[in-house]
Write a protein that holds these residues in place. Structure first.
Motif, PDB file in Angstrom:
ATOM      1  N   SER A 154      43.800  42.459  34.824  1.00  0.00           N
ATOM      2  CA  SER A 154      42.827  43.383  35.900  1.00  0.00           C
ATOM      3  C   SER A 154      42.192  42.659  36.960  1.00  0.00           C
ATOM      4  O   SER A 154      42.191  43.113  38.108  1.00  0.00           O
ATOM      5  CB  SER A 154      41.939  44.493  35.031  1.00  0.00           C
ATOM      6  N   SER A 155      41.359  41.705  36.617  1.00  0.00           N
ATOM      7  CA  SER A 155      40.387  40.818  37.475  1.00  0.00           C
ATOM      8  C   SER A 155      41.643  40.071  38.412  1.00  0.00           C
ATOM      9  O   SER A 155      41.185  40.165  39.742  1.00  0.00           O
ATOM     10  CB  SER A 155      39.438  39.914  36.822  1.00  0.00           C
ATOM     11  N   ARG A 157      44.278  41.076  39.335  1.00  0.00           N
ATOM     12  CA  ARG A 157      45.098  42.087  40.257  1.00  0.00           C
ATOM     13  C   ARG A 157      44.087  42.568  41.505  1.00  0.00           C
ATOM     14  O   ARG A 157      44.457  42.583  42.608  1.00  0.00           O
ATOM     15  CB  ARG A 157      45.797  43.361  39.222  1.00  0.00           C
ATOM     16  N   LYS A 158      42.835  42.827  40.779  1.00  0.00           N
ATOM     17  CA  LYS A 158      41.752  43.227  41.924  1.00  0.00           C
ATOM     18  C   LYS A 158      41.823  42.152  42.928  1.00  0.00           C
ATOM     19  O   LYS A 158      41.675  42.648  44.297  1.00  0.00           O
ATOM     20  CB  LYS A 158      40.671  43.446  41.217  1.00  0.00           C
ATOM     21  N   LYS A 159      41.634  40.949  42.611  1.00  0.00           N
ATOM     22  CA  LYS A 159      41.669  39.738  43.596  1.00  0.00           C
ATOM     23  C   LYS A 159      42.977  39.692  44.681  1.00  0.00           C
ATOM     24  O   LYS A 159      42.743  39.868  45.842  1.00  0.00           O
ATOM     25  CB  LYS A 159      41.485  38.629  43.039  1.00  0.00           C
ATOM     26  N   LYS A 162      42.738  42.848  47.105  1.00  0.00           N
ATOM     27  CA  LYS A 162      41.960  42.412  48.208  1.00  0.00           C
ATOM     28  C   LYS A 162      42.642  41.415  49.043  1.00  0.00           C
ATOM     29  O   LYS A 162      42.482  41.583  50.291  1.00  0.00           O
ATOM     30  CB  LYS A 162      40.479  41.932  47.596  1.00  0.00           C
ATOM     31  N   GLU A 190      43.234  51.951  40.357  1.00  0.00           N
ATOM     32  CA  GLU A 190      42.769  50.556  40.704  1.00  0.00           C
ATOM     33  C   GLU A 190      42.804  50.566  42.514  1.00  0.00           C
ATOM     34  O   GLU A 190      41.910  49.771  43.020  1.00  0.00           O
ATOM     35  CB  GLU A 190      43.657  49.218  40.315  1.00  0.00           C
ATOM     36  N   LYS A 193      39.989  52.404  43.933  1.00  0.00           N
ATOM     37  CA  LYS A 193      38.556  51.621  43.256  1.00  0.00           C
ATOM     38  C   LYS A 193      38.719  50.398  44.308  1.00  0.00           C
ATOM     39  O   LYS A 193      37.236  49.975  44.712  1.00  0.00           O
ATOM     40  CB  LYS A 193      38.720  51.376  42.022  1.00  0.00           C
ATOM     41  N   SER A 194      39.591  49.546  44.621  1.00  0.00           N
ATOM     42  CA  SER A 194      39.465  48.165  45.000  1.00  0.00           C
ATOM     43  C   SER A 194      39.381  48.057  46.479  1.00  0.00           C
ATOM     44  O   SER A 194      38.867  47.304  47.353  1.00  0.00           O
ATOM     45  CB  SER A 194      40.586  47.386  44.706  1.00  0.00           C
TER      46      SER A 194
END
Length: 240
Positions: A154-155, A157-159, A162, A190, A193-194
């Motif tokens: 998850s972290s 993927r979020k990066k 972005k 996601e 949210k991101s």
């Protein structure tokens, strides 16, 4: 099919349907004609390949088919042997499980070797979910990148999301990617949210099927959209 007179055979890249439907509703007649002529194939899954060939050409003799299987379990050193029929003068077809061979598809490994061996590669026309999604998205068809699968964690993927958003903004480039179908709903959550509220998201699911769903909205507008993408093949595109 008889061999060419002392000539090397060609490699034909044969697209297939993007789901279970009548092949000739989305595939040109040239696919049927090629399949009726060829007996040597490189496929991802023998069972589904035989089913597809039978659907396109019901009268074709199944015992005459010679199928080499190319998937994640195939040994690298085995791949060049798949082109041995070409060296004997026979044409070989590379058949994708869905869409176009060589694009997000293991067939690219055989095509690379075909070029090295100076074997002619002939791509046939058929549906590509990546291009069909981009066509329908209203995003930048002049400048785009296909990124395959994003990181699972998850972290990370979020990066990654972005980074894609930043790249899209800086280069005016549409960013295309895919997800394992059972994780599609989580992916859309996601993204919403991101991403910045104004970043556009296109979701294109079940392309060419009767249940086709294609929508482009800003991240903030997706919050009010209720769509279930579970186990539906989908393409995601973002543009900042």
């Amino acid at each position: 099919m008889s061999a060419h007179n002392g000539k090397t055979g060609n490699v034909y890249l044969i697209p297939s349907t993007l789901g279970d439907m009548e092949p000739l509703e989305v595939l040109p007649i040239s696919i049927k004609q090629t399949i009726e002529r060829l007996n040597h194939y490189v496929v991802e899954n023998e069972k589904t390949a035989r089913h597809f060939i039978k659907k396109i050409s019901p009268r074709k003799s199944q015992p005459s088919l010679k199928l080499s299987v190319l998937n994640k379990f195939t040994e690298t050193q085995e791949i060049p042997t798949f082109l041995n029929p070409c060296l004997e003068g026979f044409d070989v077809g590379i058949l994708s499980e869905a869409g176009c061979p060589g694009i997000a598809d293991p067939g690219a490994a055989v095509v690379k070797i075909a070029h090295e061996k100076n074997i002619q590669v002939i791509p046939l026309v058929g549906p590509s979910s990546i291009l069909l999604a981009l066509m329908a998205s209203g995003m930048n068809g002049q400048n785009f990148a296909f990124n395959g699968y994003l990181p699972i964690e998850s972290s990370d993927r979020k990066k990654y999301i972005k980074n894609l958003e930043r790249k899209s903004k800086e280069e005016n480039q549409s960013q295309i990617f895919i997800e394992t179908p059972y994780r599609n709903n989580k992916m859309l959550e996601e993204l919403i949210k991101s991403l910045a509220p104004s970043t556009r998201i296109c979701v294109a699911a079940d392309i060419t099927l009767p249940t086709e769903y294609i929508k482009t909205k800003t991240a903030i507008k997706w919050k009010n959209e209720n769509v279930d993408l579970h186990k539906r093949p989908a393409i995601f595109i973002i543009h900042a």
